[in-house]
Enzyme design. Structure first.
Site, PDB file in Angstrom:
ATOM      1  CD  GLU A 155      25.263   2.290  14.742  1.00 12.02           C
ATOM      2  OE1 GLU A 155      25.120   3.529  14.851  1.00 12.02           O
ATOM      3  OE2 GLU A 155      24.553   1.467  15.331  1.00 12.02           O
ATOM      4  CE1 TYR A 156      32.476   9.213  10.288  1.00 14.95           C
ATOM      5  CE2 TYR A 156      34.389   7.770  10.423  1.00 14.95           C
ATOM      6  CZ  TYR A 156      33.812   8.957  10.030  1.00 14.95           C
ATOM      7  OH  TYR A 156      34.572   9.897   9.382  1.00 14.95           O
ATOM      8  CE1 TYR A 157      36.899   2.395   8.475  1.00 15.68           C
ATOM      9  CE2 TYR A 157      36.416   3.345  10.621  1.00 15.68           C
ATOM     10  CZ  TYR A 157      37.319   3.061   9.610  1.00 15.68           C
ATOM     11  OH  TYR A 157      38.622   3.451   9.728  1.00 15.68           O
ATOM     12  CE  LYS A 202      33.184   9.716   5.605  1.00 12.19           C
ATOM     13  NZ  LYS A 202      32.774  11.106   5.242  1.00 12.19           N
TER      14      LYS A 202
END
Length: 212
Positions: free
Chosen positions: A126-128, A131
């Site tokens: 999810e972070y990727y 970003k």
């Protein structure tokens, strides 16, 4: 140069502010903390809510800001609202404000989805995703003079002052060296409109940046 550092209290952000102050820049840092983070005549501070609307964010940016760093993060708690939408709103505000230089701290392989099958990245999917789309907005839609720095894993160890750029492996980085790299790209013409991955290596930071 007068610089806005969004996320000045983070691990990279605090090191970055120290580097910029040592280079005699004026720094405005943003943080949710009440205390003033740095004792310097060249440092001032404001509380910037990345969940606010774009116009509110823009109204807090001083007219004489010349460059913006985005080194903030939600720590996985509000990725869409902070890491993605919050970042894009600061880009839009910068453009409307006439602040052309924008430097983003991202993460290794954020824009290369073919590398996302590794277990380390899968755990941060999810972070990727957040970003990935923030970085793509900066490159393709912002109209800003951008640099995106993509370090591998961040490590609490002394910096070496040496890095390698765009290796096939993710590698890792001393936080101090990530901050020094971010500081070095501020006025480096070679870093204009560049996206690069970094890790600790054998080349002095300024020499590595000059070869971008």
């Amino acid at each position: 140069m007068k610089v806005l550092v969004i996320g000045a209290s983070g691990r990279v952000g605090s090191n970055l502010v120290e580097q910029l102050l040592a280079d005699n820049h004026q720094v405005v840092g943003t943080t949710r903390q009440d205390k003033v983070l740095f004792d310097s005549d060249n440092y001032s501070q404001l509380e910037l809510d990345l969940t606010a609307d774009k116009d509110t964010i823009q109204s807090q940016m001083a007219d004489d800001i010349e460059a913006i760093y985005f080194v903030a993060g939600s720590g996985g708690k509000s990725i869409l609202e902070v890491d993605l939408h919050g970042a894009v709103k600061t880009m839009q505000a910068a453009k409307d404000k006439g602040i052309n230089r924008y430097i983003m701290l991202s993460t290794v392989f954020s824009m290369d989805t073919s590398k996302w099958d590794s277990p380390a990245i899968a755990e941060l999917k999810e972070y990727y995703i957040g970003k990935h789309y923030a970085d793509n907005w900066l490159v393709n839609d912002s109209g800003l003079d951008y640099t995106i720095v993509q370090p591998g894993a961040l490590k609490e160890r002394p910096g070496t002052g040496k890095i390698s750029i765009n290796d096939d492996e993710a590698g890792d980085n001393a936080i101090e060296d990530v901050a020094a790299t971010l500081a070095a790209v501020l006025t480096a013409n070679s870093a204009s409109e560049k996206v690069f991955q970094m890790q600790n290596g054998d080349t002095a930071i300024n020499d590595a940046i000059a070869k971008l």
